[in-house]
Motif scaffolding. Structure first.
Motif, PDB file in Angstrom:
ATOM      1  N   HIS A 196     -23.024  13.368  -6.312  1.00  0.00           N
ATOM      2  CA  HIS A 196     -21.736  14.002  -6.563  1.00  0.00           C
ATOM      3  C   HIS A 196     -20.649  13.345  -5.734  1.00  0.00           C
ATOM      4  O   HIS A 196     -20.931  12.630  -4.773  1.00  0.00           O
ATOM      5  CB  HIS A 196     -21.793  15.503  -6.232  1.00  0.00           C
ATOM      6  N   ALA A 197     -19.407  13.616  -6.123  1.00  0.00           N
ATOM      7  CA  ALA A 197     -18.267  13.103  -5.361  1.00  0.00           C
ATOM      8  C   ALA A 197     -17.097  14.059  -5.534  1.00  0.00           C
ATOM      9  O   ALA A 197     -16.967  14.732  -6.562  1.00  0.00           O
ATOM     10  CB  ALA A 197     -17.882  11.700  -5.824  1.00  0.00           C
ATOM     11  N   ARG A 198     -16.239  14.113  -4.499  1.00  0.00           N
ATOM     12  CA  ARG A 198     -15.055  14.965  -4.547  1.00  0.00           C
ATOM     13  C   ARG A 198     -13.821  14.100  -4.776  1.00  0.00           C
ATOM     14  O   ARG A 198     -13.648  13.064  -4.145  1.00  0.00           O
ATOM     15  CB  ARG A 198     -14.918  15.779  -3.262  1.00  0.00           C
ATOM     16  N   VAL A 199     -12.963  14.582  -5.684  1.00  0.00           N
ATOM     17  CA  VAL A 199     -11.768  13.841  -6.073  1.00  0.00           C
ATOM     18  C   VAL A 199     -10.530  14.608  -5.604  1.00  0.00           C
ATOM     19  O   VAL A 199     -10.362  15.791  -5.927  1.00  0.00           O
ATOM     20  CB  VAL A 199     -11.703  13.645  -7.600  1.00  0.00           C
ATOM     21  N   LEU A 200      -9.669  13.933  -4.836  1.00  0.00           N
ATOM     22  CA  LEU A 200      -8.384  14.502  -4.443  1.00  0.00           C
ATOM     23  C   LEU A 200      -7.382  14.224  -5.559  1.00  0.00           C
ATOM     24  O   LEU A 200      -7.096  13.067  -5.878  1.00  0.00           O
ATOM     25  CB  LEU A 200      -7.903  13.887  -3.134  1.00  0.00           C
ATOM     26  N   LEU A 201      -6.834  15.275  -6.171  1.00  0.00           N
ATOM     27  CA  LEU A 201      -5.921  15.105  -7.297  1.00  0.00           C
ATOM     28  C   LEU A 201      -4.571  14.567  -6.837  1.00  0.00           C
ATOM     29  O   LEU A 201      -4.156  14.792  -5.689  1.00  0.00           O
ATOM     30  CB  LEU A 201      -5.723  16.437  -8.025  1.00  0.00           C
ATOM     31  N   VAL A 202      -3.878  13.880  -7.735  1.00  0.00           N
ATOM     32  CA  VAL A 202      -2.579  13.303  -7.384  1.00  0.00           C
ATOM     33  C   VAL A 202      -1.537  14.385  -7.110  1.00  0.00           C
ATOM     34  O   VAL A 202      -0.496  14.116  -6.509  1.00  0.00           O
ATOM     35  CB  VAL A 202      -2.074  12.362  -8.499  1.00  0.00           C
ATOM     36  N   SER A 260       4.535   3.839  -6.832  1.00  0.00           N
ATOM     37  CA  SER A 260       4.842   3.930  -8.256  1.00  0.00           C
ATOM     38  C   SER A 260       6.213   3.346  -8.560  1.00  0.00           C
ATOM     39  O   SER A 260       6.963   2.956  -7.649  1.00  0.00           O
ATOM     40  CB  SER A 260       4.783   5.396  -8.702  1.00  0.00           C
ATOM     41  N   LEU A 261       6.528   3.309  -9.850  1.00  0.00           N
ATOM     42  CA  LEU A 261       7.838   2.820 -10.296  1.00  0.00           C
ATOM     43  C   LEU A 261       8.204   3.451 -11.625  1.00  0.00           C
ATOM     44  O   LEU A 261       7.344   3.913 -12.372  1.00  0.00           O
ATOM     45  CB  LEU A 261       7.851   1.297 -10.385  1.00  0.00           C
ATOM     46  N   GLY A 311       9.287   3.644  -5.946  1.00  0.00           N
ATOM     47  CA  GLY A 311       9.249   4.813  -5.089  1.00  0.00           C
ATOM     48  C   GLY A 311       7.803   5.217  -4.830  1.00  0.00           C
ATOM     49  O   GLY A 311       6.873   4.435  -5.048  1.00  0.00           O
ATOM     50  N   VAL A 312       7.629   6.436  -4.354  1.00  0.00           N
ATOM     51  CA  VAL A 312       6.299   6.981  -4.069  1.00  0.00           C
ATOM     52  C   VAL A 312       6.179   8.331  -4.774  1.00  0.00           C
ATOM     53  O   VAL A 312       7.026   9.218  -4.586  1.00  0.00           O
ATOM     54  CB  VAL A 312       6.070   7.150  -2.552  1.00  0.00           C
ATOM     55  N   ALA A 313       5.137   8.484  -5.590  1.00  0.00           N
ATOM     56  CA  ALA A 313       4.862   9.757  -6.261  1.00  0.00           C
ATOM     57  C   ALA A 313       3.980  10.595  -5.345  1.00  0.00           C
ATOM     58  O   ALA A 313       2.850  10.207  -5.036  1.00  0.00           O
ATOM     59  CB  ALA A 313       4.182   9.518  -7.600  1.00  0.00           C
ATOM     60  N   ARG A 314       4.518  11.740  -4.903  1.00  0.00           N
ATOM     61  CA  ARG A 314       3.790  12.596  -3.970  1.00  0.00           C
ATOM     62  C   ARG A 314       3.503  13.949  -4.630  1.00  0.00           C
ATOM     63  O   ARG A 314       4.343  14.494  -5.355  1.00  0.00           O
ATOM     64  CB  ARG A 314       4.606  12.796  -2.694  1.00  0.00           C
ATOM     65  N   GLY A 315       2.304  14.465  -4.347  1.00  0.00           N
ATOM     66  CA  GLY A 315       1.911  15.738  -4.929  1.00  0.00           C
ATOM     67  C   GLY A 315       2.690  16.915  -4.372  1.00  0.00           C
ATOM     68  O   GLY A 315       3.044  16.941  -3.190  1.00  0.00           O
ATOM     69  N   ARG A 316       2.905  17.896  -5.266  1.00  0.00           N
ATOM     70  CA  ARG A 316       3.612  19.112  -4.865  1.00  0.00           C
ATOM     71  C   ARG A 316       2.892  20.365  -5.370  1.00  0.00           C
ATOM     72  O   ARG A 316       3.501  21.382  -5.652  1.00  0.00           O
ATOM     73  CB  ARG A 316       5.042  19.092  -5.397  1.00  0.00           C
ATOM     74  N   GLY A 317       1.579  20.289  -5.467  1.00  0.00           N
ATOM     75  CA  GLY A 317       0.781  21.430  -5.919  1.00  0.00           C
ATOM     76  C   GLY A 317       0.530  21.392  -7.407  1.00  0.00           C
ATOM     77  O   GLY A 317      -0.577  21.096  -7.857  1.00  0.00           O
ATOM     78  N   ASP A 318       1.556  21.710  -8.205  1.00  0.00           N
ATOM     79  CA  ASP A 318       1.432  21.672  -9.657  1.00  0.00           C
ATOM     80  C   ASP A 318       2.246  20.553 -10.286  1.00  0.00           C
ATOM     81  O   ASP A 318       2.168  20.340 -11.497  1.00  0.00           O
ATOM     82  CB  ASP A 318       1.870  23.010 -10.261  1.00  0.00           C
ATOM     83  N   SER A 319       3.037  19.868  -9.489  1.00  0.00           N
ATOM     84  CA  SER A 319       3.893  18.798 -10.005  1.00  0.00           C
ATOM     85  C   SER A 319       3.900  17.641  -9.015  1.00  0.00           C
ATOM     86  O   SER A 319       3.131  17.612  -8.059  1.00  0.00           O
ATOM     87  CB  SER A 319       5.318  19.315 -10.244  1.00  0.00           C
ATOM     88  N   LEU A 320       4.788  16.661  -9.276  1.00  0.00           N
ATOM     89  CA  LEU A 320       4.940  15.498  -8.405  1.00  0.00           C
ATOM     90  C   LEU A 320       6.422  15.309  -8.094  1.00  0.00           C
ATOM     91  O   LEU A 320       7.285  15.731  -8.868  1.00  0.00           O
ATOM     92  CB  LEU A 320       4.401  14.234  -9.081  1.00  0.00           C
ATOM     93  N   GLY A 336      13.300  12.133 -18.514  1.00  0.00           N
ATOM     94  CA  GLY A 336      12.549  11.570 -19.634  1.00  0.00           C
ATOM     95  C   GLY A 336      11.900  10.245 -19.312  1.00  0.00           C
ATOM     96  O   GLY A 336      11.058   9.768 -20.087  1.00  0.00           O
ATOM     97  N   ASP A 337      12.291   9.607 -18.172  1.00  0.00           N
ATOM     98  CA  ASP A 337      11.662   8.343 -17.771  1.00  0.00           C
ATOM     99  C   ASP A 337      10.193   8.575 -17.427  1.00  0.00           C
ATOM    100  O   ASP A 337       9.830   9.599 -16.846  1.00  0.00           O
ATOM    101  CB  ASP A 337      12.374   7.752 -16.549  1.00  0.00           C
ATOM    102  N   ARG A 338       9.381   7.582 -17.768  1.00  0.00           N
ATOM    103  CA  ARG A 338       7.972   7.651 -17.422  1.00  0.00           C
ATOM    104  C   ARG A 338       7.732   6.901 -16.126  1.00  0.00           C
ATOM    105  O   ARG A 338       8.219   5.781 -15.943  1.00  0.00           O
ATOM    106  CB  ARG A 338       7.112   7.077 -18.547  1.00  0.00           C
ATOM    107  N   VAL A 339       6.942   7.514 -15.239  1.00  0.00           N
ATOM    108  CA  VAL A 339       6.618   6.921 -13.946  1.00  0.00           C
ATOM    109  C   VAL A 339       5.172   6.442 -13.979  1.00  0.00           C
ATOM    110  O   VAL A 339       4.268   7.180 -14.379  1.00  0.00           O
ATOM    111  CB  VAL A 339       6.817   7.934 -12.805  1.00  0.00           C
ATOM    112  N   ILE A 340       4.947   5.198 -13.562  1.00  0.00           N
ATOM    113  CA  ILE A 340       3.613   4.601 -13.564  1.00  0.00           C
ATOM    114  C   ILE A 340       3.276   4.085 -12.177  1.00  0.00           C
ATOM    115  O   ILE A 340       4.154   3.939 -11.318  1.00  0.00           O
ATOM    116  CB  ILE A 340       3.525   3.448 -14.593  1.00  0.00           C
TER     117      ILE A 340
END
Length: 272
Positions: free
Chosen positions: A168-174, A183-184, A192-201, A215-219
């Motif tokens: 098994h393995a544990r995954v830390l969600l984004v 990210s960009l 920039g940097v996409a940082r987690g905020r619980g339910d969003s980024l 509406g911009d997509r971040v990758i």
């Protein structure tokens, strides 16, 4: 016995008379050309009785037939109900298999499109404490999984491996507050940097004069050594440039529906 005969003597005599008359009538009916007075009397006396007996027998037969029909119908309904339940359960199972096959097909197509070595895995648990945003998958060190590997689905980034056991393995969600991904913005290439905020980024460190729009997509930018370049993180839903702040405040809705997460891909390290 004698007392019984005495008590119902009149009834017995009447029955004997009727039976005798019927026997006599049946015996001589075929040999006579016309109906006698005695036969007329017999018909008058026995006609209503025979009609009543016929009605009673017909009624009893119909009632018994309806009862048997209702018993049979109830049995048929019960059997049909059980058959319907069984078929519905089979259809539900087939639908679940179909949906699972669709998800696995998407994973395989995604792996072929990215041309990255990847290991499919199933999500078998999630953190229930509310303090962390993590899930557990059914792959571990015995399958080649190590800490720091990226976990994705066709829709986008899921997270990274933070703990490993043989199976098994544990995954830390984004979306976890301790998660940060270089990210960009795909359209304008703003970094920039996409940082987690619980339910969003949130998309941090984007200067206020840089081009970021709703509406911009971040990758993922490919920097940081976790996610390869081009993995979708989410879509910009809010942009704020307040006061004299140096950086914009950008909110991102994740591309992945983490409440519906079932199968994932662990991106393995390429052999040098």
């Amino acid at each position: 016995m004698l007392d019984l005969l005495k008590k119902y003597r009149t009834l017995f005599l009447l029955c004997a008379f009727v039976l005798s008359a019927l026997l006599f009538y049946s015996t001589h009916l075929r040999h006579q050309e016309r109906t006698t007075l005695f036969e007329k009397v017999v018909l008058i006396l026995t006609g209503p009785l025979q009609q009543g007996m016929d009605v009673m027998v017909t009624t009893v037969a119909d009632t018994w037939g309806r009862y048997l029909w209702l018993v049979g119908a109830e049995k048929d309904n019960r059997e049909l109900h059980e058959e319907n339940r069984r078929l519905k359960a089979e259809l539900d199972q087939l639908e679940e298999v179909r949906l699972s096959n669709e998800r696995l097909r998407k994973l395989l197509n995604f792996r072929e499109d990215t041309q990255l070595p990847a290991l499919p895995a199933r999500v078998i648990g999630e953190d229930a404490s509310g303090w962390f945003r993590t899930v557990v998958i059914d792959r571990g060190s015995a399958d080649g999984v190590t800490e720091g590997l990226a976990v994705v689905v066709p829709e986008g980034a899921v997270g990274r491996i933070i703990a490993v056991a043989p199976g098994h393995a544990r995954v830390l969600l984004v979306t976890d507050p301790s998660s940060a991904v270089a990210s960009l913005v795909q359209r304008s290439r703003t970094r920039g940097v996409a940082r987690g905020r619980g339910d969003s980024l949130s998309f941090e460190y984007a200067l206020r004069d840089q081009d970021v729009a709703i509406g911009d997509r971040v990758i993922s930018s490919g920097m940081g050594g976790i996610f390869p370049k081009g993995i979708v993180l989410g879509t910009v839903t809010q942009v704020a440039r307040e006061g004299y702040r140096m950086f914009q405040e950008v909110e991102i809705v994740p591309a992945v529906d983490f409440d519906q997460l079932e199968e994932v891909l662990v991106l393995l390290k390429e052999n040098p």
